[in-house]
Design a protein around this motif. Structure first.
Motif, PDB file in Angstrom:
ATOM      1  N   SER A 273      62.355  -0.216  54.883  1.00  0.00           N
ATOM      2  CA  SER A 273      63.500  -1.047  55.264  1.00  0.00           C
ATOM      3  C   SER A 273      63.191  -2.532  55.130  1.00  0.00           C
ATOM      4  O   SER A 273      64.095  -3.333  54.909  1.00  0.00           O
ATOM      5  CB  SER A 273      63.916  -0.735  56.700  1.00  0.00           C
ATOM      6  OG  SER A 273      62.842  -0.996  57.599  1.00  0.00           O
ATOM      7  N   ASN A 274      61.911  -2.925  55.247  1.00  0.00           N
ATOM      8  CA  ASN A 274      61.537  -4.341  55.190  1.00  0.00           C
ATOM      9  C   ASN A 274      60.657  -4.622  53.985  1.00  0.00           C
ATOM     10  O   ASN A 274      59.869  -3.770  53.560  1.00  0.00           O
ATOM     11  CB  ASN A 274      60.803  -4.762  56.467  1.00  0.00           C
ATOM     12  CG  ASN A 274      61.690  -4.715  57.690  1.00  0.00           C
ATOM     13  OD1 ASN A 274      62.882  -5.001  57.610  1.00  0.00           O
ATOM     14  ND2 ASN A 274      61.122  -4.344  58.823  1.00  0.00           N
ATOM     15  N   LEU A 275      60.791  -5.828  53.449  1.00  0.00           N
ATOM     16  CA  LEU A 275      59.957  -6.298  52.343  1.00  0.00           C
ATOM     17  C   LEU A 275      59.421  -7.677  52.714  1.00  0.00           C
ATOM     18  O   LEU A 275      60.170  -8.647  52.769  1.00  0.00           O
ATOM     19  CB  LEU A 275      60.754  -6.362  51.048  1.00  0.00           C
ATOM     20  CG  LEU A 275      60.007  -6.850  49.805  1.00  0.00           C
ATOM     21  CD1 LEU A 275      58.840  -5.941  49.478  1.00  0.00           C
ATOM     22  CD2 LEU A 275      60.957  -6.956  48.614  1.00  0.00           C
ATOM     23  N   ASN A 276      58.119  -7.749  52.989  1.00  0.00           N
ATOM     24  CA  ASN A 276      57.478  -8.998  53.389  1.00  0.00           C
ATOM     25  C   ASN A 276      56.870  -9.659  52.157  1.00  0.00           C
ATOM     26  O   ASN A 276      55.983  -9.097  51.516  1.00  0.00           O
ATOM     27  CB  ASN A 276      56.398  -8.715  54.439  1.00  0.00           C
ATOM     28  CG  ASN A 276      55.844  -9.986  55.065  1.00  0.00           C
ATOM     29  OD1 ASN A 276      55.610 -10.980  54.382  1.00  0.00           O
ATOM     30  ND2 ASN A 276      55.630  -9.959  56.368  1.00  0.00           N
ATOM     31  N   PHE A 335      73.334   3.901  47.471  1.00  0.00           N
ATOM     32  CA  PHE A 335      73.178   4.107  48.905  1.00  0.00           C
ATOM     33  C   PHE A 335      73.296   2.725  49.526  1.00  0.00           C
ATOM     34  O   PHE A 335      72.513   1.814  49.215  1.00  0.00           O
ATOM     35  CB  PHE A 335      71.839   4.755  49.229  1.00  0.00           C
ATOM     36  CG  PHE A 335      71.733   6.171  48.759  1.00  0.00           C
ATOM     37  CD1 PHE A 335      72.013   7.227  49.609  1.00  0.00           C
ATOM     38  CD2 PHE A 335      71.368   6.452  47.449  1.00  0.00           C
ATOM     39  CE1 PHE A 335      71.931   8.542  49.160  1.00  0.00           C
ATOM     40  CE2 PHE A 335      71.278   7.753  46.994  1.00  0.00           C
ATOM     41  CZ  PHE A 335      71.561   8.803  47.848  1.00  0.00           C
ATOM     42  N   ALA A 336      74.287   2.538  50.390  1.00  0.00           N
ATOM     43  CA  ALA A 336      74.582   1.196  50.893  1.00  0.00           C
ATOM     44  C   ALA A 336      74.792   1.223  52.406  1.00  0.00           C
ATOM     45  O   ALA A 336      75.329   2.192  52.955  1.00  0.00           O
ATOM     46  CB  ALA A 336      75.826   0.632  50.205  1.00  0.00           C
ATOM     47  N   GLY A 341      77.205  -0.758  60.029  1.00  0.00           N
ATOM     48  CA  GLY A 341      75.807  -0.467  60.299  1.00  0.00           C
ATOM     49  C   GLY A 341      75.347   0.906  59.868  1.00  0.00           C
ATOM     50  O   GLY A 341      74.173   1.245  60.048  1.00  0.00           O
ATOM     51  N   THR A 342      76.236   1.700  59.281  1.00  0.00           N
ATOM     52  CA  THR A 342      75.899   3.051  58.846  1.00  0.00           C
ATOM     53  C   THR A 342      75.556   3.067  57.363  1.00  0.00           C
ATOM     54  O   THR A 342      76.180   2.362  56.568  1.00  0.00           O
ATOM     55  CB  THR A 342      77.086   4.007  59.106  1.00  0.00           C
ATOM     56  OG1 THR A 342      77.388   4.001  60.505  1.00  0.00           O
ATOM     57  CG2 THR A 342      76.764   5.424  58.671  1.00  0.00           C
ATOM     58  N   TRP A 343      74.571   3.881  56.999  1.00  0.00           N
ATOM     59  CA  TRP A 343      74.238   4.073  55.594  1.00  0.00           C
ATOM     60  C   TRP A 343      75.132   5.148  54.993  1.00  0.00           C
ATOM     61  O   TRP A 343      75.435   6.155  55.635  1.00  0.00           O
ATOM     62  CB  TRP A 343      72.779   4.500  55.445  1.00  0.00           C
ATOM     63  CG  TRP A 343      71.805   3.365  55.506  1.00  0.00           C
ATOM     64  CD1 TRP A 343      71.137   2.917  56.612  1.00  0.00           C
ATOM     65  CD2 TRP A 343      71.395   2.535  54.418  1.00  0.00           C
ATOM     66  NE1 TRP A 343      70.337   1.850  56.282  1.00  0.00           N
ATOM     67  CE2 TRP A 343      70.469   1.602  54.938  1.00  0.00           C
ATOM     68  CE3 TRP A 343      71.711   2.491  53.056  1.00  0.00           C
ATOM     69  CZ2 TRP A 343      69.855   0.636  54.141  1.00  0.00           C
ATOM     70  CZ3 TRP A 343      71.102   1.533  52.270  1.00  0.00           C
ATOM     71  CH2 TRP A 343      70.191   0.624  52.805  1.00  0.00           C
ATOM     72  N   TYR A 344      75.560   4.915  53.728  1.00  0.00           N
ATOM     73  CA  TYR A 344      76.425   5.870  53.034  1.00  0.00           C
ATOM     74  C   TYR A 344      75.883   6.135  51.629  1.00  0.00           C
ATOM     75  O   TYR A 344      75.323   5.240  50.984  1.00  0.00           O
ATOM     76  CB  TYR A 344      77.853   5.327  52.907  1.00  0.00           C
ATOM     77  CG  TYR A 344      78.592   5.215  54.220  1.00  0.00           C
ATOM     78  CD1 TYR A 344      79.385   6.264  54.688  1.00  0.00           C
ATOM     79  CD2 TYR A 344      78.507   4.060  54.997  1.00  0.00           C
ATOM     80  CE1 TYR A 344      80.060   6.161  55.896  1.00  0.00           C
ATOM     81  CE2 TYR A 344      79.182   3.952  56.195  1.00  0.00           C
ATOM     82  CZ  TYR A 344      79.956   4.999  56.648  1.00  0.00           C
ATOM     83  OH  TYR A 344      80.628   4.904  57.841  1.00  0.00           O
ATOM     84  N   LEU A 355      71.309   9.501  56.673  1.00  0.00           N
ATOM     85  CA  LEU A 355      70.324   8.912  57.566  1.00  0.00           C
ATOM     86  C   LEU A 355      69.534   7.834  56.830  1.00  0.00           C
ATOM     87  O   LEU A 355      69.252   7.961  55.638  1.00  0.00           O
ATOM     88  CB  LEU A 355      69.378   9.988  58.090  1.00  0.00           C
ATOM     89  CG  LEU A 355      70.018  11.097  58.940  1.00  0.00           C
ATOM     90  CD1 LEU A 355      68.974  12.142  59.310  1.00  0.00           C
ATOM     91  CD2 LEU A 355      70.665  10.525  60.188  1.00  0.00           C
ATOM     92  N   ALA A 356      69.161   6.789  57.546  1.00  0.00           N
ATOM     93  CA  ALA A 356      68.433   5.686  56.923  1.00  0.00           C
ATOM     94  C   ALA A 356      67.127   6.172  56.309  1.00  0.00           C
ATOM     95  O   ALA A 356      66.735   5.726  55.231  1.00  0.00           O
ATOM     96  CB  ALA A 356      68.164   4.600  57.954  1.00  0.00           C
ATOM     97  N   ARG A 357      66.431   7.089  56.973  1.00  0.00           N
ATOM     98  CA  ARG A 357      65.140   7.535  56.444  1.00  0.00           C
ATOM     99  C   ARG A 357      65.285   8.258  55.115  1.00  0.00           C
ATOM    100  O   ARG A 357      64.355   8.276  54.311  1.00  0.00           O
ATOM    101  CB  ARG A 357      64.453   8.446  57.459  1.00  0.00           C
ATOM    102  CG  ARG A 357      65.140   9.776  57.729  1.00  0.00           C
ATOM    103  CD  ARG A 357      64.263  10.679  58.581  1.00  0.00           C
ATOM    104  NE  ARG A 357      64.885  11.968  58.840  1.00  0.00           N
ATOM    105  CZ  ARG A 357      65.598  12.244  59.917  1.00  0.00           C
ATOM    106  NH1 ARG A 357      65.785  11.307  60.833  1.00  0.00           N
ATOM    107  NH2 ARG A 357      66.134  13.446  60.090  1.00  0.00           N
ATOM    108  N   ASP A 358      66.471   8.820  54.854  1.00  0.00           N
ATOM    109  CA  ASP A 358      66.690   9.491  53.573  1.00  0.00           C
ATOM    110  C   ASP A 358      66.801   8.488  52.432  1.00  0.00           C
ATOM    111  O   ASP A 358      66.483   8.800  51.283  1.00  0.00           O
ATOM    112  CB  ASP A 358      67.952  10.347  53.633  1.00  0.00           C
ATOM    113  CG  ASP A 358      67.829  11.494  54.631  1.00  0.00           C
ATOM    114  OD1 ASP A 358      66.691  11.933  54.870  1.00  0.00           O
ATOM    115  OD2 ASP A 358      68.860  11.920  55.179  1.00  0.00           O
ATOM    116  N   VAL A 359      67.253   7.287  52.741  1.00  0.00           N
ATOM    117  CA  VAL A 359      67.440   6.260  51.711  1.00  0.00           C
ATOM    118  C   VAL A 359      66.096   5.772  51.188  1.00  0.00           C
ATOM    119  O   VAL A 359      65.971   5.408  50.015  1.00  0.00           O
ATOM    120  CB  VAL A 359      68.251   5.082  52.277  1.00  0.00           C
ATOM    121  CG1 VAL A 359      68.417   3.980  51.241  1.00  0.00           C
ATOM    122  CG2 VAL A 359      69.607   5.567  52.770  1.00  0.00           C
TER     123      VAL A 359
END
Length: 382
Positions: A273-276, A335-336, A341-344, A355-359
């Motif tokens: 989810s994050n990119l540092n 996937f957006a 706030g929901t992923w689709y 689910l976010a983890r599936d993305v």
């Protein structure tokens, strides 16, 4: 300056800011108003009608743009209510698509509300040099379409607006070359490249960790053989290191999944989810540079047929496609993360929550048969 160079052999129209200026003036709000906060009513993603079964390569990256409030807010703030060249104004057409998208109700299926804006956007891009249309029967590359659309939209802003536009969707890199013989660097300092709509990463050779950061680091470093140093005059090997000199609000990362012959590479890329990017910035005095994932554009080698299409009906005219593992075939989905706030998963007209983890999977199982490998990632600056 934002890179306005069109894709080779495709664009005929250059910047049209003077044409716009001759008509209705743009509404210009202060720069600080352009933020990543949603201004629209919270709702789900909307489905796009796949007009001929070949529109997915345009609609998947467009779904990613609809998930980037920074970009949409800029279009709204820099828009003009009565565009004198609306038919060809790509920036206005993108804005009107966004308005229809987020104001068309709470349902995920709004084909009638979205079809007219999509066709109008296709027409504007065709006028500006893109050869695809709503009635076309050929598949193209999703990243090429996204790059073309973003560059052409820039051409309808004046110079100051283009500079601000580049801060929203343009990443800049500088390049430093150091000879290995004596460690010399060029007298003039790092070379600074034009802003590009995307950060493009090679995924060959495979890295040991197979993470996005590892491919980022290897893509930004290179060795140059036969380099003649201007300082010491020695010829040998030099190290080339690229750093991020301009970090946009919306960062697109393209994974180079297709070789020069457009054959697909199925290399695994692990991301979260994050990119540092703190270790990759040129100016270490800047604030921490962290991005959050907003959307992914994914490609499947499985062709869409009347049996597998989410829009399939007994009278479906969707045409089957052969599978040759290339960018010109298969199917694209997005996937957006919507404003609620929901992923689709956005697969043409079919939109379903996931689910976010599936993305974050390197090979996402879609609602269609087959796996969707991430191709373009869309990140928003925190």
């Amino acid at each position: 300056m934002y890179d306005l160079r069109p894709l080779k052999g495709r664009a005929r129209a250059g910047p049209r800011a003077r044409d716009v200026a001759a008509g209705s003036p743009r509404v210009q709000r202060p720069r600080e108003r352009i933020s990543g906060r949603w201004r629209v009513n919270k709702g789900p993603c909307k489905g796009f009608r796949n007009f001929t079964g070949q529109s997915c390569y345009r609609h998947a990256p467009l779904q990613a743009l609809m998930a980037a409030p920074n970009f949409l807010n800029f279009l709204e703030d820099q828009g003009h209510p009565e565009c004198p060249i609306l038919d060809e104004c790509v920036s206005c057409r993108l804005r009107l698509v966004a308005e229809s998208y987020w104001r068309s109700g709470a349902s995920t299926a709004q084909p009638d509300a979205m079809s007219a804006p999509l066709v109008a956007l296709d027409k504007a891009l065709r006028i500006n040099g893109w050869h695809g249309t709503a009635e076309e029967d050929t598949q193209e590359d999703a990243d090429e379409w996204l790059t073309f659309a973003l560059r052409q939209a820039a051409g309808f802003f004046d110079e100051n607006q283009r500079e601000e536009y580049g801060k929203v969707v343009g990443v800049g890199l500088n390049s430093t070359i150091r000879c290995q013989t004596k460690g010399c660097t060029p007298k003039n300092g790092p070379l600074v490249a034009e802003r590009d709509p995307a950060l493009r990463l090679s995924i060959l050779p495979e890295t040991r960790s197979k993470t996005l950061k590892s491919y980022l680091n290897t893509s930004l470093t290179d060795k140059i053989d036969g380099y003649t140093c201007e300082q010491c005059g020695q010829t040998g090997t030099a190290d080339q290191v690229q750093k991020i000199s301009a970090a946009p609000e919306v960062l697109f990362v393209q994974l180079k999944r297709f070789d020069e012959s457009r054959r697909k590479l199925t290399t695994e890329v692990r991301f979260g989810s994050n990119l540092n990017l703190n270790a990759n910035v040129a100016d270490k005095s800047q604030k921490p540079l962290v991005y959050k994932l907003a959307a992914t554009v994914c490609h499947s080698e499985t062709p869409m047929t009347p049996e597998t299409s989410p829009e399939s009906t007994p009278d479906s005219t969707t045409r089957p496609r052969s599978v040759d593992r290339s960018t010109m075939t298969g199917h694209y989905v997005a996937f957006a993360k919507a404003s609620n706030g929901t992923w689709y998963e956005c697969n043409d007209l079919s939109v379903r929550p996931v689910l976010a983890r599936d993305v974050y999977s390197s090979a996402v199982e879609g609602s269609m048969e087959g796996e969707f490998t991430p191709y373009v990632l869309c990140y928003l600056k925190e």
